[in-house]
Design a protein around this motif. Structure first.
Motif, mmCIF file in Angstrom:
data_model
loop_
_atom_site.group_PDB
_atom_site.id
_atom_site.type_symbol
_atom_site.label_atom_id
_atom_site.label_comp_id
_atom_site.label_asym_id
_atom_site.label_seq_id
_atom_site.Cartn_x
_atom_site.Cartn_y
_atom_site.Cartn_z
ATOM 1 N N SER A 9 -17.361 -24.581 30.597
ATOM 2 C CA SER A 9 -18.622 -23.962 31.037
ATOM 3 C C SER A 9 -19.107 -22.837 30.138
ATOM 4 O O SER A 9 -20.234 -22.371 30.278
ATOM 5 N N ARG A 33 -14.970 -24.085 36.669
ATOM 6 C CA ARG A 33 -15.148 -23.575 38.040
ATOM 7 C C ARG A 33 -16.614 -23.351 38.384
ATOM 8 O O ARG A 33 -16.969 -23.317 39.559
ATOM 9 N N SER A 34 -17.458 -23.169 37.383
ATOM 10 C CA SER A 34 -18.865 -22.834 37.621
ATOM 11 C C SER A 34 -19.761 -24.062 37.555
ATOM 12 O O SER A 34 -20.015 -24.609 36.479
ATOM 13 N N ALA A 35 -20.271 -24.482 38.695
ATOM 14 C CA ALA A 35 -21.168 -25.636 38.738
ATOM 15 C C ALA A 35 -22.471 -25.342 38.002
ATOM 16 O O ALA A 35 -23.018 -26.212 37.323
ATOM 17 N N GLU A 58 -16.773 -29.703 38.954
ATOM 18 C CA GLU A 58 -16.429 -28.348 39.406
ATOM 19 C C GLU A 58 -15.018 -28.401 40.000
ATOM 20 O O GLU A 58 -14.780 -29.059 41.007
ATOM 21 N N ASP A 60 -11.161 -25.946 40.223
ATOM 22 C CA ASP A 60 -10.328 -24.793 39.901
ATOM 23 C C ASP A 60 -8.928 -25.299 39.563
ATOM 24 O O ASP A 60 -8.210 -25.792 40.435
#
Length: 233
Positions: A9, A33-35, A58, A60
């Motif tokens: 990302s 982790r960040s859409a 997405e 973690d």
């Protein structure tokens, strides 16, 4: 090629994914982790190459369930040719202020998450596949070390040794394992480690190097921790 890249990302992971997306034949699963940032990656990649295939995921790597991720990867990719373990985090804190929790966080993010990823993806790989771990000169034996980075550097050193061990133990599978110990490239993480320092290497330049190495490096290397640095830091 079917490719998985973590930490896609921002920074070097973002640029590596973009570089790989230039080739229409590549199918890329971009994990982060960040859409929102993954959507931006997809938008930019499609703007450059409308026919590219990027599947934003997405996820973690430390806390989410791999038993949910793996069936998705099997369905969308089938097999995996390249796994780039790029995700990572950095804590810059004097050693006497560094807590056990800080060290644990570095080990979880920079080593254990990749350990889990490799373990779950290996059944989808075959002879000729390539696992590329993204390490750091901070964890490279004999390199110049810097104050405040003890926990980070120790975690990267562990990743380097894990790479060597897997290459040996899994040699009969024909899957190659290498680690790139990166020096500085102009990213948010570099700014955290060395505030105000300007690297001569831009993130997109390092991303191109990693993409090229992931595609061809296993023809020349296995079980190697390769320093990729022109400056100190």
């Amino acid at each position: 090629m079917n490719i998985i890249i973590t930490g896609a990302s921002s920074g070097i992971g973002f640029e590596t994914a973009l570089e790989l997306s230039l080739h229409t034949g590549n199918k890329i699963v971009a994990i982060a982790r960040s859409a929102n940032k993954l959507r931006k990656l997809l938008e930019i990649a499609k703007g450059i190459n409308p026919d590219c295939t990027i599947l934003p995921v997405e996820f973690d790597l430390v806390n989410d369930d791999y038993n949910v991720l793996v069936p998705f990867l099997k369905e969308r990719l089938g097999t995996v040719d390249i796994l780039i373990n790029n995700a990572g985090a950095l804590i810059n804190k004097p050693f006497l202020e560094t807590t056990e929790q800080d060290l644990g966080e570095m080990l979880q993010t920079n080593v254990v998450s990749h350990f889990k990823m490799i373990k779950h993806i290996l059944p989808l790989m075959q002879a000729g596949s390539h696992v590329v771990n993204v390490g750091s000169m901070g964890g490279f034996q004999g390199s110049v070390k810097f104050p405040g980075l003890a926990a980070y550097s120790a975690s990267k050193a562990a990743l380097h040794i894990l790479t060597e061990c897997l290459a040996l133990e899994l040699a009969e599978t024909g899957i190659k394992f290498n680690c790139l110990a990166l020096g500085s490239a102009q990213t948010e993480m570099l700014e955290t480690a060395f505030p105000g320092y300007q690297s001569p290497v831009l993130a997109f330049e390092m991303g191109k190097y990693i993409a090229d190495f992931a595609k061809t490096g296993h023809k020349f290397f296995n079980g190697k921790v390769l320093p990729v640095a022109v400056t100190t830091p």
